[in-house]
Write an enzyme that holds these catalytic residues in place. Structure first.
Site, PDB file in Angstrom:
ATOM      1  N   LYS A 199       0.858  -1.193   0.000  1.00  0.00           N
ATOM      2  CA  LYS A 199       0.000   0.000   0.000  1.00  0.00           C
ATOM      3  C   LYS A 199       0.883   1.228   0.000  1.00  0.00           C
ATOM      4  CE  LYS A 199      -4.075   1.759  -0.074  1.00  0.00           C
ATOM      5  NZ  LYS A 199      -3.527   2.666  -1.105  1.00  0.00           N
ATOM      6  N   LYS A 226       5.517   1.999  -2.649  1.00  0.00           N
ATOM      7  CA  LYS A 226       5.494   3.380  -3.122  1.00  0.00           C
ATOM      8  C   LYS A 226       5.901   3.399  -4.583  1.00  0.00           C
ATOM      9  CE  LYS A 226       4.627   7.440  -1.166  1.00  0.00           C
ATOM     10  NZ  LYS A 226       3.613   7.713  -0.111  1.00  0.00           N
ATOM     11  N   THR A 259      -5.847  12.701   5.636  1.00  0.00           N
ATOM     12  CA  THR A 259      -4.498  12.822   6.189  1.00  0.00           C
ATOM     13  C   THR A 259      -4.404  14.046   7.092  1.00  0.00           C
ATOM     14  OG1 THR A 259      -3.606  11.781   4.193  1.00  0.00           O
ATOM     15  CG2 THR A 259      -2.043  12.882   5.643  1.00  0.00           C
ATOM     16  N   SER A 263      -7.831   5.078   3.042  1.00  0.00           N
ATOM     17  CA  SER A 263      -7.583   4.244   1.858  1.00  0.00           C
ATOM     18  C   SER A 263      -7.958   2.791   2.153  1.00  0.00           C
ATOM     19  CB  SER A 263      -6.111   4.323   1.442  1.00  0.00           C
ATOM     20  OG  SER A 263      -5.848   5.493   0.716  1.00  0.00           O
TER      21      SER A 263
END
Length: 424
Positions: free
Chosen positions: A77, A113, A197, A356
């Site tokens: 993720k 990433k 976030t 997410s």
């Protein structure tokens, strides 16, 4: 050998991450220390060429990356970054921090990433779409809802995630909404994702402030970065009666000792794409940002912002890391010596990956929640996570960052140990 020979990044983000792992090692049990090298190298790193036809008919090549750092606890993720400075060492570090982050919040994911070395502002919409679709096709064999789930990051947005989802789905022959998160809501995205976030930064910040007896109301807040994370955190602190006195973004720095009108600033930035020129503040130099009198600092831009020199003069009592890796290890030592509390990135900015996760779950079930349900679930998970980290910090008499790594590394390495090594 703890570093990787093909990454000439000794003073960069990857080295910062490796230093953090070295520091946590003594706190782990002996049986888990046998597995710690697992965390010092990525499981898989893919570098791809991304050729596209530009609007003028020329062909340009861009370099893209997808790194899967650790998959012991579940699918990878992590976001996709479009930025001129993207390089392998940075992406490796960001993927590793995602491994830690998902484990700290106890999500069933590993860390990954990706990114492309490009300035997206220099591309037309059509060029950006071609770039995204070609990049997706190049990495499509290692991503998927049960393999690796990308999301937005610096320079990317829900629209780009929609293109990624569509490109991947075309190759599968059916719609696969769960391959990415951070999509537009009407394409299977989750309510509350864009602000998640920044909301997580605020929630963890309030919890930390209470523990160090720092009243949020009336406190002076400085925010570096005014994108989704910084602007939402600033808005929520402002709503809680804190004074956001200084903001910095890619265009410059603005200051108002009486506090900025954040709602007006958000509207101004939406129109002008930058904070400079906002009438409700005075412009100051970028270096002066670090000398402003403040109680709470929110670094929500890029990594490597808080150096030892800046750590020695910061007036903040509480630092909330909205960005990934904004503090160098040596600066961490200085901040701890000065008694400044740092809520580390791996928990402070985990609100995005948490929602997410909610989006991924909703996509898998084809059943969607209201925004109030999502915020309630998010707040509950974030508060539990910082409670766990704070308790671990007190038990081990260590910083919150070390405590977060202790928790995360224990969870990751236990999973690695119990899965075993194939072949035996």
């Amino acid at each position: 050998m703890s570093n990787l020979s093909y990454v000439n990044n000794n003073n960069g983000a990857w080295q910062t991450y490796l230093t953090q792992i070295e520091r946590v090692a003594p706190y782990l049990s002996e049986d888990l220390q046998d597995y710690i090298d697992t965390l010092k190298r990525p499981k898989r790193a893919l570098i791809v060429d991304v050729p596209i036809v530009m609007d003028d008919g020329s062909i340009q090549h861009f370099e893209g990356y997808r790194v899967q750092h650790n998959l012991s606890r579940g699918p990878g993720k992590g976001g996709i970054r479009y930025h001129p400075d993207v390089e392998l060492g940075e992406v490796m570090a960001l993927s590793a921090w995602m491994t830690i982050k998902t484990a700290v919040v106890n999500l069933p994911f590993g860390g990954a990433k990706g990114g492309i070395r490009v300035d997206p502002r220099k591309l037309s919409v059509r060029e950006l779409e071609r770039l995204t679709r070609r990049f997706t096709s190049e990495i499509s064999h290692i991503i998927g809802p049960q393999q690796d789930i990308p999301a937005p990051d610096v320079g990317t947005n829900p629209r780009i995630m929609g293109w990624m989802m569509d490109t991947f789905s075309t190759g599968q022959g059916h719609t696969v909404t769960g391959v990415v998160t951070g999509k537009p809501v009407h394409l299977g995205g989750s309510l509350g994702r864009v602000r998640a976030t920044g909301r997580g930064v605020f929630v963890t910040g309030v919890q930390a402030a209470q523990r160090i007896k720092l009243p949020v109301e009336g406190s002076r807040v400085a925010v570096q970065g005014f994108g989704n994370v910084g602007s939402e955190a600033a808005f929520l602190f402002n709503k809680a009666q804190a004074k956001v006195v200084c903001v910095q973004d890619h265009t410059g720095t603005i200051f108002n000792p009486e506090g900025l009108d954040i709602k007006s600033l958000q509207a101004y930035v939406a129109e002008t794409q930058g904070i400079v020129g906002f009438e409700g503040a005075q412009a100051i130099s970028n270096d002066a940002f670090w000398d402003v009198e403040m109680d709470i600092l929110v670094p929500a831009a890029l990594e490597g912002q808080i150096t030892v020199e800046r750590a020695k003069t910061l007036t903040a009592k509480l630092i909330l890391e909205g960005a990934n890796g904004p503090t160098y290890p040596e600066a961490d030592d200085e901040l701890q010596k000065r008694g400044i509390t740092v809520v580390p990135d791996v928990i402070c900015n985990a609100g995005g990956v948490t929602v997410s996760y909610f989006e991924w779950v909703q996509d898998m079930a084809s059943y969607f929640w209201s925004e109030s349900e999502i915020n309630e679930r998010l707040d509950k998970l974030m508060i539990q996570a910082i409670d766990d980290v704070w308790q671990t910090s007190e038990t081990n008499q260590c910083s919150l960052r070390t405590a977060a790594y202790i928790l995360a590394c224990e969870r990751i390495l236990k999973a690695r140990k119990e899965r075993g090594i194939f072949p035996g």
